[in-house]
Design an enzyme around this catalytic site. Structure first.
Site, PDB file in Angstrom:
ATOM      1  N   SER A  45       0.799  -1.229   0.000  1.00 35.87           N
ATOM      2  CA  SER A  45       0.000   0.000   0.000  1.00 35.87           C
ATOM      3  C   SER A  45       0.828   1.272   0.000  1.00 35.87           C
ATOM      4  O   SER A  45       0.285   2.354  -0.213  1.00 35.87           O
ATOM      5  CB  SER A  45      -0.929   0.009   1.221  1.00 35.87           C
ATOM      6  OG  SER A  45      -1.740  -1.144   1.242  1.00 35.87           O
ATOM      7  N   HIS A  49       2.540   4.514   7.940  1.00 37.40           N
ATOM      8  CA  HIS A  49       1.433   4.463   8.894  1.00 37.40           C
ATOM      9  C   HIS A  49       1.701   5.325  10.124  1.00 37.40           C
ATOM     10  O   HIS A  49       2.855   5.578  10.506  1.00 37.40           O
ATOM     11  CB  HIS A  49       1.191   3.021   9.336  1.00 37.40           C
ATOM     12  CG  HIS A  49       0.603   2.160   8.268  1.00 37.40           C
ATOM     13  ND1 HIS A  49      -0.720   2.236   7.896  1.00 37.40           N
ATOM     14  CD2 HIS A  49       1.161   1.204   7.481  1.00 37.40           C
ATOM     15  CE1 HIS A  49      -0.961   1.364   6.930  1.00 37.40           C
ATOM     16  NE2 HIS A  49       0.168   0.719   6.660  1.00 37.40           N
ATOM     17  N   ARG A 310       1.844 -10.724   1.526  1.00 38.87           N
ATOM     18  CA  ARG A 310       2.343 -10.371   2.853  1.00 38.87           C
ATOM     19  C   ARG A 310       2.872 -11.613   3.580  1.00 38.87           C
ATOM     20  O   ARG A 310       2.262 -12.678   3.512  1.00 38.87           O
ATOM     21  CB  ARG A 310       1.219  -9.732   3.660  1.00 38.87           C
ATOM     22  CG  ARG A 310       0.878  -8.326   3.219  1.00 38.87           C
ATOM     23  CD  ARG A 310      -0.521  -7.910   3.655  1.00 38.87           C
ATOM     24  NE  ARG A 310      -1.517  -8.277   2.658  1.00 38.87           N
ATOM     25  CZ  ARG A 310      -2.798  -7.930   2.710  1.00 38.87           C
ATOM     26  NH1 ARG A 310      -3.231  -7.206   3.717  1.00 38.87           N
ATOM     27  NH2 ARG A 310      -3.641  -8.293   1.769  1.00 38.87           N
ATOM     28  N   SER A 336       2.602  -5.598   7.319  1.00 36.51           N
ATOM     29  CA  SER A 336       2.243  -4.238   7.721  1.00 36.51           C
ATOM     30  C   SER A 336       2.259  -4.117   9.249  1.00 36.51           C
ATOM     31  O   SER A 336       1.758  -5.016   9.934  1.00 36.51           O
ATOM     32  CB  SER A 336       0.852  -3.881   7.205  1.00 36.51           C
ATOM     33  OG  SER A 336       0.499  -2.567   7.573  1.00 36.51           O
ATOM     34  N   CYS A 438      -0.217   3.795 -20.960  1.00 39.99           N
ATOM     35  CA  CYS A 438      -0.094   2.705 -21.933  1.00 39.99           C
ATOM     36  C   CYS A 438       0.623   1.502 -21.349  1.00 39.99           C
ATOM     37  O   CYS A 438       0.740   0.466 -22.026  1.00 39.99           O
ATOM     38  CB  CYS A 438       0.600   3.187 -23.204  1.00 39.99           C
ATOM     39  SG  CYS A 438       2.411   3.228 -23.117  1.00 39.99           S
ATOM     40  N   CYS A 443       7.292   2.254 -24.603  1.00 42.16           N
ATOM     41  CA  CYS A 443       8.656   2.447 -24.127  1.00 42.16           C
ATOM     42  C   CYS A 443       9.406   1.176 -23.755  1.00 42.16           C
ATOM     43  O   CYS A 443      10.636   1.189 -23.654  1.00 42.16           O
ATOM     44  CB  CYS A 443       8.669   3.410 -22.941  1.00 42.16           C
ATOM     45  SG  CYS A 443       7.791   2.798 -21.483  1.00 42.16           S
TER      46      CYS A 443
END
Length: 488
Positions: A45, A49, A310, A336, A438, A443
């Site tokens: 994420s 925190h 995780r 996390s 895109c 690229c």
């Protein structure tokens, strides 16, 4: 022989390596991947925190805030990209107020001084696009967002600059404990080290069992995400969480550091499997849950989906510290808030090494600074100018990625910073080349050719996901599914 060998070049391993590089030590950092930050660190994420969500009784609760308060100084030194935005945990249920107050009190136990409960009008002033039915929110002023893989890359580059040796493609096959050191076996080579740090992420339980009796398990937990186009992050000013559950902090909606709107994750225990594919039904549920926070999400602005895995320990906490084998230190179960806690994890490991007898002598040549590869773009060049520069012959000013407006000189720079970058995804994580609308159609071949030119070796040009055999829901599939569901 090395003084310290660190297994795993994710956010924990690179933070430890950089922290130890300030001392007169010989340090080795090894990873089985083709680059640093290729595990959980590259897909999460990206939230710094606050430190209020985890119980003070748990190690991750006590380390989160200690890590968070180091981010501003670390970013000044390493230039990886950190933006303090604040965060809120919102609710539309009057009955949730005691839960928010309990979270505030827990945060205060963890050391936080920047928490408050906001009422409806205060929330709407802070977040005009939030669900107007919101009743209360827990506000944390010091929370923010960063780019986790850019942070790990910066930590690794600076560690290498200060003498750490990095070895990629180095999967651990066994560890032998000798009288005063370890022999760490890898395919084709062995390393010796006085101390070993096990920061092997999803494989940390298996690495631990190479030296110690089994004492914990790592259980993969997948979480899928939706990423919207650049500029969509303007919909919200803060990181917005819904009320958490026993599986995690719940669905969040936030701007990324670079200004994309990010939505997710869900949480599914995978029973040992590691599959980074995404699934249309899960993404639809995530999208629907996100609409509870804000309706400022246009499915047509979807650019990609991805899955993070995780490393959840069977103890449901960080496992950091000494083991039954002197000199072997575990840094496991770093889910996390592992990103936020990583500076404090590095501090804790340093203190443990000192307690076990490692002499820490400051290196007078230590240099904490690492120059940025890229900076956050507030404004983009006009399209005509971009196309004109994209058609230039090879030169520093040629634009390689039209969507993110990445110049050739930026890509060349990222290839010559002490870490061999032999994949297009490695360049993407450092420069944002192919992260635009895109998704690399224009690229990616150009990036491949620059890598081959600079290193003088051919590469296959596949993305990490293609090599893994994972599949991801595309923009076309997602928008078509949304239309189908909305027409029912």
């Amino acid at each position: 022989m090395y003084d310290v060998l660190i297994i795993g070049a994710g956010i924990a391993g690179t933070a430890i390596a950089r922290r130890l590089s300030r001392y007169q030590l010989s340090i080795c950092l090894v990873d089985k991947g083709n680059d640093v930050a290729t595990g959980s660190t590259k897909a999460n994420s990206a939230i710094v925190h606050g430190g209020y969500a985890e119980a003070n009784a748990k190690l991750k609760g006590r380390l989160c805030y200690k890590g968070r308060v180091q981010f501003e100084q670390l970013n000044k030194e390493l230039n990886f990209g950190f933006r303090k935005t604040g965060s809120i945990v919102m609710t539309t249920d009057e009955n949730d107020l005691p839960k928010l107050q309990s979270m505030l009190e827990n945060g205060q136990k963890n050391g936080l001084t920047d928490l408050s409960i906001l009422t409806h009008d205060e929330i709407m002033e802070l977040e005009p696009n939030i669900n107007p039915e919101v009743k209360y929110a827990l506000y944390c002023e010091g929370a923010g967002v960063c780019s986790p893989y850019e942070m790990a890359i910066a930590l690794a580059e600076n560690a290498i600059h200060n003498g750490v040796e990095l070895f990629l493609y180095s999967e651990i096959t066994g560890i032998d404990k000798k009288e005063d050191h370890f022999v760490v076996h890898m395919e084709g080579r062995d390393f010796e080290a006085r101390y070993v740090i096990n920061a092997a992420g999803l494989g940390s339980d298996k690495v631990n069992e190479m030296v110690n009796e089994k004492s914990f398990e790592i259980r993969p937990r997948s979480g899928e995400y939706i990423l919207f186009a650049p500029g969509t992050g303007k919909a919200l000013n803060t990181v917005v969480f819904q009320m958490p559950s026993k599986m995690g902090k719940g669905i969040l909606v936030t701007s990324t550091y670079h200004g994309n709107l990010l939505l997710g994750p869900d949480a599914i225990d995978e029973n040992g499997a590691v599959d980074r594919s995404t699934h249309i039904e899960r993404l639809w549920d995530i999208y629907q849950a996100g609409l509870f926070t804000t309706t400022e999400m246009d499915p047509e602005m979807f650019i990609r989906s991805f899955t993070g895995i995780r490393a959840v320990a069977s103890t449901d906490d960080f496992i950091i510290g000494a083991t039954d084998t002197p000199g072997f230190i575990n840094v496991a179960g770093i889910q996390s808030p592992g990103l936020t806690s990583s500076p404090a994890i590095a501090d804790m490991v340093t203190e443990e090494l000192k307690a076990q007898g490692l002499e820490l002598i400051e290196d007078p040549t230590y240099d904490p600074y690492r120059a940025p590869i890229i900076e956050r773009k507030e404004e983009l060049l006009p399209y005509d100018e971009v196309m004109k520069r994209a058609e230039l012959p090879p030169c520093p000013e040629r634009i390689i990625c039209r969507c993110e407006q990445v110049e050739e000189k930026t890509i060349v720079d990222c290839l010559h910073r002490g870490i061999p970058v032999l994949t297009v995804d490695g360049v993407k994580r450092r420069t944002r080349g192919s992260m635009g609308y895109c998704q690399g159609e224009f690229c990616r071949p150009r990036i491949k050719s620059i890598i081959e030119r600079e290193y003088g070796v051919p590469i296959d040009g596949q993305t990490d996901i293609q090599k893994e055999g994972a599949t991801r829901v595309t923009r076309e599939e997602f928008t078509a599914y949304c239309k189908k569901q909305n027409n029912k």
